[in-house]
Design a protein around this motif. Structure first.
Motif, PDB file in Angstrom:
ATOM      1  N   UNK A   1       0.833  -1.201   0.000  1.00  0.00           N
ATOM      2  CA  UNK A   1       0.000   0.000   0.000  1.00  0.00           C
ATOM      3  C   UNK A   1       0.872   1.257   0.000  1.00  0.00           C
ATOM      4  N   UNK A   2       1.874   1.266   0.887  1.00  0.00           N
ATOM      5  CA  UNK A   2       2.788   2.414   0.961  1.00  0.00           C
ATOM      6  C   UNK A   2       3.456   2.653  -0.385  1.00  0.00           C
ATOM      7  N   UNK A   3       3.916   1.557  -1.003  1.00  0.00           N
ATOM      8  CA  UNK A   3       4.630   1.672  -2.266  1.00  0.00           C
ATOM      9  C   UNK A   3       3.730   2.270  -3.340  1.00  0.00           C
ATOM     10  N   UNK A   4       2.504   1.769  -3.435  1.00  0.00           N
ATOM     11  CA  UNK A   4       1.565   2.300  -4.425  1.00  0.00           C
ATOM     12  C   UNK A   4       1.248   3.763  -4.192  1.00  0.00           C
ATOM     13  N   UNK A   5       1.066   4.138  -2.930  1.00  0.00           N
ATOM     14  CA  UNK A   5       0.739   5.526  -2.594  1.00  0.00           C
ATOM     15  C   UNK A   5       1.878   6.467  -2.968  1.00  0.00           C
ATOM     16  N   UNK A   6       3.094   6.060  -2.644  1.00  0.00           N
ATOM     17  CA  UNK A   6       4.261   6.900  -2.931  1.00  0.00           C
ATOM     18  C   UNK A   6       4.541   6.938  -4.436  1.00  0.00           C
ATOM     19  N   UNK A   7       4.466   5.769  -5.091  1.00  0.00           N
ATOM     20  CA  UNK A   7       4.735   5.736  -6.528  1.00  0.00           C
ATOM     21  C   UNK A   7       3.733   6.581  -7.302  1.00  0.00           C
ATOM     22  N   UNK A   8       2.500   6.666  -6.819  1.00  0.00           N
ATOM     23  CA  UNK A   8       1.530   7.479  -7.535  1.00  0.00           C
ATOM     24  C   UNK A   8       1.915   8.964  -7.465  1.00  0.00           C
ATOM     25  N   UNK A   9       2.446   9.393  -6.314  1.00  0.00           N
ATOM     26  CA  UNK A   9       2.932  10.772  -6.188  1.00  0.00           C
ATOM     27  C   UNK A   9       4.197  10.974  -7.019  1.00  0.00           C
ATOM     28  N   UNK A  10       5.081   9.980  -7.006  1.00  0.00           N
ATOM     29  CA  UNK A  10       6.310  10.049  -7.810  1.00  0.00           C
ATOM     30  C   UNK A  10       5.954  10.188  -9.291  1.00  0.00           C
ATOM     31  N   UNK A  11       4.965   9.395  -9.734  1.00  0.00           N
ATOM     32  CA  UNK A  11       4.545   9.438 -11.135  1.00  0.00           C
ATOM     33  C   UNK A  11       3.999  10.809 -11.509  1.00  0.00           C
ATOM     34  N   UNK A  12       3.302  11.439 -10.567  1.00  0.00           N
ATOM     35  CA  UNK A  12       2.756  12.777 -10.825  1.00  0.00           C
ATOM     36  C   UNK A  12       3.887  13.787 -11.057  1.00  0.00           C
ATOM     37  N   UNK A  13       4.973  13.643 -10.323  1.00  0.00           N
ATOM     38  CA  UNK A  13       6.124  14.534 -10.498  1.00  0.00           C
ATOM     39  C   UNK A  13       6.914  14.177 -11.755  1.00  0.00           C
ATOM     40  N   UNK A  14       7.058  12.883 -11.999  1.00  0.00           N
ATOM     41  CA  UNK A  14       7.917  12.418 -13.085  1.00  0.00           C
ATOM     42  C   UNK A  14       7.289  12.660 -14.453  1.00  0.00           C
ATOM     43  N   UNK A  15       5.979  12.444 -14.537  1.00  0.00           N
ATOM     44  CA  UNK A  15       5.305  12.504 -15.832  1.00  0.00           C
ATOM     45  C   UNK A  15       5.341  11.144 -16.501  1.00  0.00           C
TER      46      UNK A  15
END
Length: 151
Positions: free
Chosen positions: A109-123
Motif C-alpha cells: 500500500x505504501x509503495x503504491x501511494x508513494x509511486x503514484x505521487x512520484x509518477x505525478x512529479x515524473x510525468x
C-alpha cells in the motif's frame, strides 16, 4: 566522543519543520492517496519507498527523476547506492517490509501511494523509461498494466 555518533539522528528529526512547499504538497498527495492519518506517516512511507527506489534506479532515469522531485525527496532517492542486482517489484516490496517491520500488505500500500505521487512529479514518459529499466512487477506498483517484454 560518543555524542558525534548520535548527532546525525537528531538532525534527521529536526528538519521535519522546514519542509519545502513542494515536498509538503507531495506528502499531502501521498497522505491523500494512502489515506494516512498524519503527514508524518506519509513522510515515513515516502522515505521508505524512495530509498528503496534509489537502490534500484541507475543512470539517466535516476538523475531525471531526482531533478523532478522536491529537494527532500530527491535527497532520499540519491542518498542510496544502487544494488548490483535489481529486484523484481514483489521482491522490492518484500525487502521494504523487512526493513520497516511492516506487513507486506501495508508495504504494498505504501509503495503504491508513494509511486503514484512520484509518477505525478515524473510525468508519464519518464515513468515509462523507469519501468523499462526496472525488472518486472513495478508497473502494477505505479498503477499501470504490466508491460509485456518485447519478443
Amino acid at each position: 566522543m560518543i555524542t558525534d555518533v548520535r548527532e546525525p539522528l537528531e538532525h534527521q528529526h529536526s528538519h521535519s519543520h522546514s519542509h519545502s512547499t513542494a515536498y509538503v504538497q507531495m506528502l499531502e498527495k501521498v497522505r491523500y492517496e494512502g489515506a494516512y492519518p498524519t503527514r508524518e506517516r506519509a513522510d515515513e512511507a515516502v522515505r521508505l519507498v524512495l530509498s528503496g527506489l534509489g537502490r534500484q534506479l541507475t543512470g539517466d532515469e535516476r538523475v531525471d527523476l531526482a531533478a523532478r522531485l522536491p529537494l527532500e525527496a530527491a535527497r532520499v532517492l540519491t542518498a542510496q547506492i544502487p544494488d548490483t542486482q535489481p529486484r523484481t517489484g514483489w521482491a522490492f516490496v518484500k525487502d521494504l517490509a523487512a526493513r520497516s517491520g511492516a506487513s507486506l500488505a501495508t508495504t504494498r500500500w505504501d509503495t503504491g501511494s508513494v509511486f503514484s505521487a512520484v509518477a505525478a512529479h515524473a510525468g508519464p514518459d519518464l515513468v515509462t523509461r523507469i519501468l523499462h529499466q526496472l525488472p518486472t512487477g513495478y508497473a502494477l506498483l505505479f498503477g499501470r498494466a504490466e508491460l509485456t517484454p518485447a519478443a
